[in-house]
Design a protein around this motif. Structure first.
Motif, short mmCIF file in Angstrom:
data_model
loop_
_atom_site.label_atom_id
_atom_site.label_comp_id
_atom_site.label_asym_id
_atom_site.label_seq_id
_atom_site.Cartn_x
_atom_site.Cartn_y
_atom_site.Cartn_z
N SER A 2 0.75 -1.30 -0.13
CA SER A 2 -0.04 0.05 -0.01
C SER A 2 0.95 1.29 -0.20
N VAL A 3 0.21 2.28 -0.61
CA VAL A 3 0.97 3.46 -0.66
C VAL A 3 1.31 4.22 0.55
N ALA A 68 6.20 1.96 -3.34
CA ALA A 68 4.81 2.22 -2.71
C ALA A 68 4.96 3.56 -1.99
N LYS A 150 -1.26 4.67 -6.41
CA LYS A 150 -2.40 3.90 -5.98
C LYS A 150 -2.56 2.93 -7.66
N ALA A 153 0.20 0.69 -7.65
CA ALA A 153 0.01 -0.66 -6.90
C ALA A 153 -0.96 -1.58 -6.98
#
Length: 154
Positions: A2-3, A68, A150, A153
């Motif tokens: 996740s970012v 990320a 996003k 990812a």
């Protein structure tokens, strides 16, 4: 993966803007510094205080940076390290550091450092004052960086 947003926090003039955009996108923020300062109480916003050793905050950020990550820093050598780790990097004025631009930024920094030493500070002013246009450009750039991160990812 996740970012996340990693902020070189000691001298960052856009912390409030980072919080606003990150919360809108529900992206966690880690503000890294050598000293304590207030941050909003929110589960997505955390503070990491590192030792006051030279470059300790930079080292921590560079170790955490990944594909990320979005790193916010004005520190050009730190930006270079984070780019090498695959992170997206923004300066506080909203200007992105990229693989194509970092070499020039490092060379310019070196020339300016030599110039300041060589003339004992004569004519060696600091950066231009931070403007509303810089703040606006930063908000747009951070929003775009989050959307792109996003998307990458998955």
């Amino acid at each position: 993966m996740s970012v996340q947003i990693l902020v070189d926090g000691d001298a960052c003039p856009v912390k409030d803007e980072i919080y606003m955009v990150a919360l809108r996108h529900q992206v966690p923020v880690s503000v890294v510094s050598n000293s304590y300062f207030r941050i909003p109480e929110h589960p997505l916003i955390s503070r990491k205080i590192v030792s006051d050793g030279f470059d300790a905050a930079d080292d921590w950020i560079a170790e955490q940076a990944s594909a990320a990550s979005i790193v916010v820093t004005a520190d050009i050598p730190l930006a270079d390290r984070c780019l090498k780790a695959g992170a997206r990097v923004l300066g506080p004025s909203g200007k992105p550091f990229t693989d194509d631009s970092i070499g020039t930024a490092l060379a310019t920094r070196s020339i300016m450092a030599d110039r300041r030493v060589g003339v004992a500070g004569i004519g060696a002013g600091g950066p231009a004052p931070f403007s509303k246009a810089d703040r606006s450009r930063f908000l747009s750039a951070l929003d775009a960086a989050i959307v792109a991160a996003k998307r990458a990812a998955g």
